[in-house]
Design a protein around this motif. Structure first.
Motif, PDB file in Angstrom:
ATOM      1  N   GLY A 194       0.802  -1.222   0.000  1.00  0.00           N
ATOM      2  CA  GLY A 194       0.000   0.000   0.000  1.00  0.00           C
ATOM      3  C   GLY A 194       0.830   1.265   0.000  1.00  0.00           C
ATOM      4  O   GLY A 194       1.733   1.443  -0.808  1.00  0.00           O
ATOM      5  N   GLU A 195       0.500   2.156   0.946  1.00  0.00           N
ATOM      6  CA  GLU A 195       1.185   3.432   1.062  1.00  0.00           C
ATOM      7  C   GLU A 195       2.407   3.360   1.969  1.00  0.00           C
ATOM      8  O   GLU A 195       3.019   4.386   2.261  1.00  0.00           O
ATOM      9  N   ALA A 196       2.761   2.176   2.426  1.00  0.00           N
ATOM     10  CA  ALA A 196       3.891   2.038   3.335  1.00  0.00           C
ATOM     11  C   ALA A 196       5.199   2.330   2.609  1.00  0.00           C
ATOM     12  O   ALA A 196       5.314   2.176   1.390  1.00  0.00           O
ATOM     13  N   GLY A 197       6.186   2.753   3.365  1.00  0.00           N
ATOM     14  CA  GLY A 197       7.504   3.022   2.805  1.00  0.00           C
ATOM     15  C   GLY A 197       8.550   2.953   3.895  1.00  0.00           C
ATOM     16  O   GLY A 197       8.246   2.746   5.080  1.00  0.00           O
ATOM     17  N   THR A 198       9.804   3.124   3.518  1.00  0.00           N
ATOM     18  CA  THR A 198      10.880   3.013   4.499  1.00  0.00           C
ATOM     19  C   THR A 198      12.152   3.641   3.970  1.00  0.00           C
ATOM     20  O   THR A 198      12.353   3.762   2.760  1.00  0.00           O
ATOM     21  N   THR A 199      13.005   4.049   4.877  1.00  0.00           N
ATOM     22  CA  THR A 199      14.387   4.345   4.543  1.00  0.00           C
ATOM     23  C   THR A 199      15.159   3.022   4.602  1.00  0.00           C
ATOM     24  O   THR A 199      14.660   2.029   5.123  1.00  0.00           O
ATOM     25  N   LEU A 200      16.380   3.027   4.094  1.00  0.00           N
ATOM     26  CA  LEU A 200      17.234   1.846   4.208  1.00  0.00           C
ATOM     27  C   LEU A 200      18.688   2.272   4.114  1.00  0.00           C
ATOM     28  O   LEU A 200      19.075   2.993   3.187  1.00  0.00           O
ATOM     29  N   THR A 201      19.471   1.846   5.087  1.00  0.00           N
ATOM     30  CA  THR A 201      20.918   2.035   5.043  1.00  0.00           C
ATOM     31  C   THR A 201      21.552   0.712   5.430  1.00  0.00           C
ATOM     32  O   THR A 201      21.237   0.160   6.497  1.00  0.00           O
ATOM     33  N   ALA A 202      22.413   0.181   4.555  1.00  0.00           N
ATOM     34  CA  ALA A 202      22.977  -1.146   4.798  1.00  0.00           C
ATOM     35  C   ALA A 202      24.413  -1.214   4.305  1.00  0.00           C
ATOM     36  O   ALA A 202      24.783  -0.557   3.325  1.00  0.00           O
ATOM     37  N   LEU A 203      25.209  -2.022   4.991  1.00  0.00           N
ATOM     38  CA  LEU A 203      26.592  -2.301   4.610  1.00  0.00           C
ATOM     39  C   LEU A 203      26.761  -3.804   4.455  1.00  0.00           C
ATOM     40  O   LEU A 203      26.396  -4.571   5.359  1.00  0.00           O
ATOM     41  N   LEU A 204      27.310  -4.221   3.322  1.00  0.00           N
ATOM     42  CA  LEU A 204      27.534  -5.635   3.034  1.00  0.00           C
ATOM     43  C   LEU A 204      29.031  -5.872   2.887  1.00  0.00           C
ATOM     44  O   LEU A 204      29.683  -5.270   2.023  1.00  0.00           O
ATOM     45  N   LEU A 205      29.597  -6.726   3.734  1.00  0.00           N
ATOM     46  CA  LEU A 205      31.023  -7.041   3.684  1.00  0.00           C
ATOM     47  C   LEU A 205      31.268  -8.145   2.670  1.00  0.00           C
ATOM     48  O   LEU A 205      30.668  -9.218   2.742  1.00  0.00           O
ATOM     49  N   THR A 206      32.156  -7.868   1.706  1.00  0.00           N
ATOM     50  CA  THR A 206      32.546  -8.871   0.726  1.00  0.00           C
ATOM     51  C   THR A 206      34.055  -8.754   0.527  1.00  0.00           C
ATOM     52  O   THR A 206      34.540  -7.768  -0.025  1.00  0.00           O
ATOM     53  N   GLY A 207      34.802  -9.721   1.024  1.00  0.00           N
ATOM     54  CA  GLY A 207      36.253  -9.633   0.985  1.00  0.00           C
ATOM     55  C   GLY A 207      36.737  -8.507   1.876  1.00  0.00           C
ATOM     56  O   GLY A 207      36.421  -8.438   3.061  1.00  0.00           O
ATOM     57  N   SER A 208      37.494  -7.585   1.289  1.00  0.00           N
ATOM     58  CA  SER A 208      37.977  -6.417   2.030  1.00  0.00           C
ATOM     59  C   SER A 208      37.170  -5.169   1.698  1.00  0.00           C
ATOM     60  O   SER A 208      37.580  -4.059   2.044  1.00  0.00           O
ATOM     61  N   LYS A 209      36.025  -5.334   1.040  1.00  0.00           N
ATOM     62  CA  LYS A 209      35.198  -4.207   0.630  1.00  0.00           C
ATOM     63  C   LYS A 209      33.870  -4.218   1.376  1.00  0.00           C
ATOM     64  O   LYS A 209      33.331  -5.277   1.721  1.00  0.00           O
ATOM     65  N   LEU A 210      33.358  -3.035   1.604  1.00  0.00           N
ATOM     66  CA  LEU A 210      32.019  -2.861   2.154  1.00  0.00           C
ATOM     67  C   LEU A 210      31.179  -2.149   1.104  1.00  0.00           C
ATOM     68  O   LEU A 210      31.496  -1.029   0.696  1.00  0.00           O
ATOM     69  N   ALA A 211      30.133  -2.817   0.648  1.00  0.00           N
ATOM     70  CA  ALA A 211      29.206  -2.201  -0.297  1.00  0.00           C
ATOM     71  C   ALA A 211      28.123  -1.492   0.517  1.00  0.00           C
ATOM     72  O   ALA A 211      27.491  -2.095   1.382  1.00  0.00           O
ATOM     73  N   LEU A 212      27.934  -0.206   0.236  1.00  0.00           N
ATOM     74  CA  LEU A 212      26.964   0.617   0.968  1.00  0.00           C
ATOM     75  C   LEU A 212      25.771   0.911   0.076  1.00  0.00           C
ATOM     76  O   LEU A 212      25.931   1.379  -1.056  1.00  0.00           O
ATOM     77  N   VAL A 213      24.571   0.633   0.576  1.00  0.00           N
ATOM     78  CA  VAL A 213      23.339   1.015  -0.101  1.00  0.00           C
ATOM     79  C   VAL A 213      22.576   1.915   0.860  1.00  0.00           C
ATOM     80  O   VAL A 213      22.428   1.606   2.044  1.00  0.00           O
TER      81      VAL A 213
END
Length: 356
Positions: A194-213
């Protein structure tokens, strides 16, 4: 009145006659006089300072629309506008440098000698002292940190976090990592009812890198060598006004529309473009992800103190939630804290909470 021809003015200020004609059409730098018969432009010597400023700003890549705003601001606000632009350039350049390094390794088939990294982590949510329901979510594991601040129902925050919990970076090539993360976020958008929504902040560790969304006004902070840095940019109306030099950061903190989001996960018709970037993880780094239920009421100096003086992530999380509630607890609170360690370590705790 002492006038300079367009050619003489161009040579003196470092702009070309063609650029001056364009800036006249845009209203950025209008001539003092135009010959009614030949259309030839003439400029006053007093206009040289503005023209030189425009020339310098163009050399560093500032867009014309932003130059037009900056040139009409008082000096202090103009300096803040320029600083905000350049901070964005540096952040974007650093993120692209990490991605280039990753792609070079992929293309050449080389593997850089890097230490094995892991996370010690903790995550919690709290209803706060005012809200009737908890619509925030927080999650932590040995490879993923995520916080989401939902609105219109608790399902949206949980759906966004769940979309990333099942994400497997090993299933995609290094060059596709960020695109695959964006697709996972879009899955979370479609899952929001429906009309629901959200913010999102996440960090994913892969090897020596952190992917930020990142999308919305939840935040990610990095504590490195004793200094605390905010590594996300709020997608809010007041932050856009600060970026444009229309208000100061202090004014933004008390602005009546400070919670108005410009971007969030709100379904197929919303602006759901997340910021995506790669960061190099270092042993000894500490990350904090939190919703605005924490960052809006606890000053960054207090965050810095807690993060730099408390050893265990679980204790840090507890302290931060206490600080938010001592400040009135006006909103739900979500936070996740993780230490980057040289070897994979056992979890301190991993919590994924969404309370109806």
């Amino acid at each position: 009145m002492d006038l300079l021809t367009i050619g003489a003015f161009a040579r003196t200020c470092g702009l070309t006659p063609k650029a001056l004609r364009l800036y006249d059409e845009l209203g950025l730098l209008s001539p003092a006089q135009v010959d009614p018969h030949s259309g030839y432009r003439f400029y006053r010597s007093e206009q040289l300072e503005r023209a030189r400023l425009v020339a310098h700003l163009r050399r560093i890549g500032l867009p014309l629309a932003r130059i037009s705003r900056l040139c009409d601001l008082p000096p202090t606000r103009a300096a803040a506008e320029l600083t905000a632009y350049w901070d964005g350039v540096l952040a974007d350049t650093a993120a692209r440098a990490d991605l280039v390094a990753l792609l070079v390794d992929h293309l050449t088939g080389s593997t850089r000698m890097t230490e094995t990294l892991g996370l010690r982590y903790a995550a919690r949510t709290d209803q706060g002292l005012v809200r009737a329901h908890n619509e925030d979510a927080a999650y932590a594991s040995g490879r993923l940190l995520a916080v989401a601040d939902g609105f219109g129902g608790p399902q949206a925050a949980g759906a966004a976090v769940a979309a990333l919990q099942g994400f497997d970076p090993a299933a995609v090539g290094p060059g596709d990592l960020l695109n695959a993360l964006a697709e996972a976020v879009r899955t979370g958008v479609e899952a929001a009812p429906g009309e629901a929504g959200t913010t999102l902040t996440a960090l994913l560790l892969t090897g020596s890198k952190l992917a930020l969304v990142h999308i919305g006004d939840s935040r990610a902070y990095l504590l490195r060598e004793g200094e605390l840095f905010q590594i996300t940019h709020d997608h809010t109306l007041v932050q856009a006004m600060v970026d444009e030099g229309r208000i100061s950061a202090a004014e933004a903190a008390s602005h009546p529309q400070r919670a108005l989001l410009l971007r969030a996960l709100t379904g197929p018709t919303g602006d759901a473009r997340p910021d995506l970037s790669l960061h190099t993880a270092r042993a000894g780094d500490r990350y904090l992800l939190c919703s605005d239920g924490l960052s809006a009421v606890v000053p960054q100096a207090r965050l810095h103190t807690a993060l730099s003086t408390i050893a265990e992530p679980e204790q840090v999380v507890q302290q931060l939630i206490e600080l938010a509630n001592r400040a009135g607890g006006p909103d739900n609170i979500a936070c996740a804290v993780a230490d980057v360690v040289a070897e994979p370590a056992a979890a301190v705790t991993a919590v994924a909470e969404v309370t109806a």
